[in-house]
Scaffold this active site. Structure first.
Site, mmCIF file in Angstrom:
data_model
loop_
_atom_site.group_PDB
_atom_site.id
_atom_site.type_symbol
_atom_site.label_atom_id
_atom_site.label_comp_id
_atom_site.label_asym_id
_atom_site.label_seq_id
_atom_site.Cartn_x
_atom_site.Cartn_y
_atom_site.Cartn_z
ATOM 1 N N ASP A 145 11.443 -47.268 -118.812
ATOM 2 C CA ASP A 145 11.030 -48.434 -119.600
ATOM 3 C C ASP A 145 12.258 -49.272 -119.922
ATOM 4 O OD1 ASP A 145 8.494 -47.380 -119.610
ATOM 5 O OD2 ASP A 145 8.616 -46.557 -121.634
ATOM 6 N N ARG A 146 12.034 -50.547 -120.166
ATOM 7 C CA ARG A 146 13.132 -51.477 -120.413
ATOM 8 C C ARG A 146 14.044 -51.013 -121.562
ATOM 9 N NH1 ARG A 146 12.452 -57.925 -121.732
ATOM 10 N NH2 ARG A 146 14.666 -58.387 -121.766
#
Length: 319
Positions: A145-146
């Site tokens: 995930d970012r």
């Protein structure tokens, strides 16, 4: 100056490129060209293999000669100034933990997406391609995930990507994450098995929920360290679902610190004095078999200063 997309190209397929479908090959080669346009040029017979027409599902063989026609793409407005991009690319170079002819291992910073898209013009993979212009092939083996930091594995050959994807499929890759969660995790809770279902909100955001209609998902947990208001957990996902660790910790009653989607703002407020302002989820180690040498490899990624500092303050507050 004409770019590759504006001239007819003839490409000879080598062993490493063999075995993939022609549509996937074109999607990877003609970056930024819409899928619809790629299927149109295939349908019209503008793409030829060994001078003959082919279907989109045709699998490439070593020695095939592909005629790639010129394609025109509307230029997208680039909003990021080039200097900012160069700064990010240079910063990525500092994050490389290991590299050889087959793989590259990076300690991804929090806040950087693994690839551009969904309104982002820059991601790790774009940055690495800018950093390694001579590399003919660079693809993500898995994703983070970012806002999650830590170990990310990139394949530098198609054969390496295939071999590593097979290890993932057979659950032969060991991934460990560190997560700071709310409250006191019960020691007896060592495994969370809860099926996960993806929902797409109207905003386009993905939200994952525990739902019996979802895909089977399993995460193993181990208590690493306890603090007055939180627990540092080691989380090892057995399956690899979107947002899996974040949703499983929430399901167990212990959301992760500063999780903007599944977190608890009251818990985040209690951590105000620690200087933490990002999701406390870090991919700390990865163990797998080298796709070429067969050697067993294990890499560890150090936490950034913000995470380390947060734990130091929580430890201090314990006394």
């Amino acid at each position: 100056m004409k770019t590759d997309n504006q001239i007819v190209q003839f490409v000879t397929i080598d062993d490493d490129q063999a075995g993939q479908r022609i549509d996937n090959f074109l999607l990877a080669r003609l970056k930024g060209v819409p899928k619809s346009l790629i299927y149109r040029i295939l349908r019209k017979g503008e793409v030829r293999v060994n001078k003959g027409r082919i279907k989109p599902e045709y699998k490439l063989a070593a020695g095939d000669i592909i005629r790639v026609p010129p394609v025109r793409v509307a230029e997208k407005q680039e909003t990021t100034p080039i200097s900012a991009k160069l700064g990010k690319v240079a910063a990525l170079a500092e994050c490389i933990l290991y590299e050889d002819d087959h793989i590259l291992v990076i300690n991804k910073p929090s806040g950087t997406a693994v690839h551009g898209g969904s309104g982002l013009s820059f991601g790790v993979i774009e940055g690495l391609r800018a950093l390694r212009p001579e590399a003919r092939f660079l693809e993500l083996v898995h994703r983070l995930d970012r806002d999650t930091s830590g170990i990310l594995l990139i394949a530098k050959k198609r054969s390496a990507l295939r071999a590593l994807h097979e290890q993932l499929r057979l659950k032969q890759m060991q991934k460990d994450y560190l997560a700071l969660v709310r409250g006191q995790w019960q020691s007896h809770c060592k495994v969370v098995e809860a099926p996960l279902l993806k929902n797409l909100l109207q905003s386009g955001e993905r939200v994952v929920k525990v739902n019996k209609e979802g895909k089977p998902s399993e995460t193993r947990f181990k208590v690493e360290e306890r603090y007055a208001i939180a627990t540092l957990m080691r989380a090892s996902p057995v399956t690899g679902r979107t947002h899996q660790i974040r949703v499983h910790t929430l399901y167990a009653g212990h959301p992760i610190a500063f999780d903007d989607r599944y977190g608890d703002s009251t818990f985040d407020a209690q951590l105000a004095g620690t200087g933490l302002n990002r999701l406390f989820l870090h991919a700390s180690s990865l163990k797998f078999t080298h796709p070429s040498t067969g050697e067993s490899l294990r890499f560890e990624a150090p936490m950034d200063d913000r995470l380390r500092n947060c734990l130091r303050i929580l430890r201090h507050n314990n006394h």
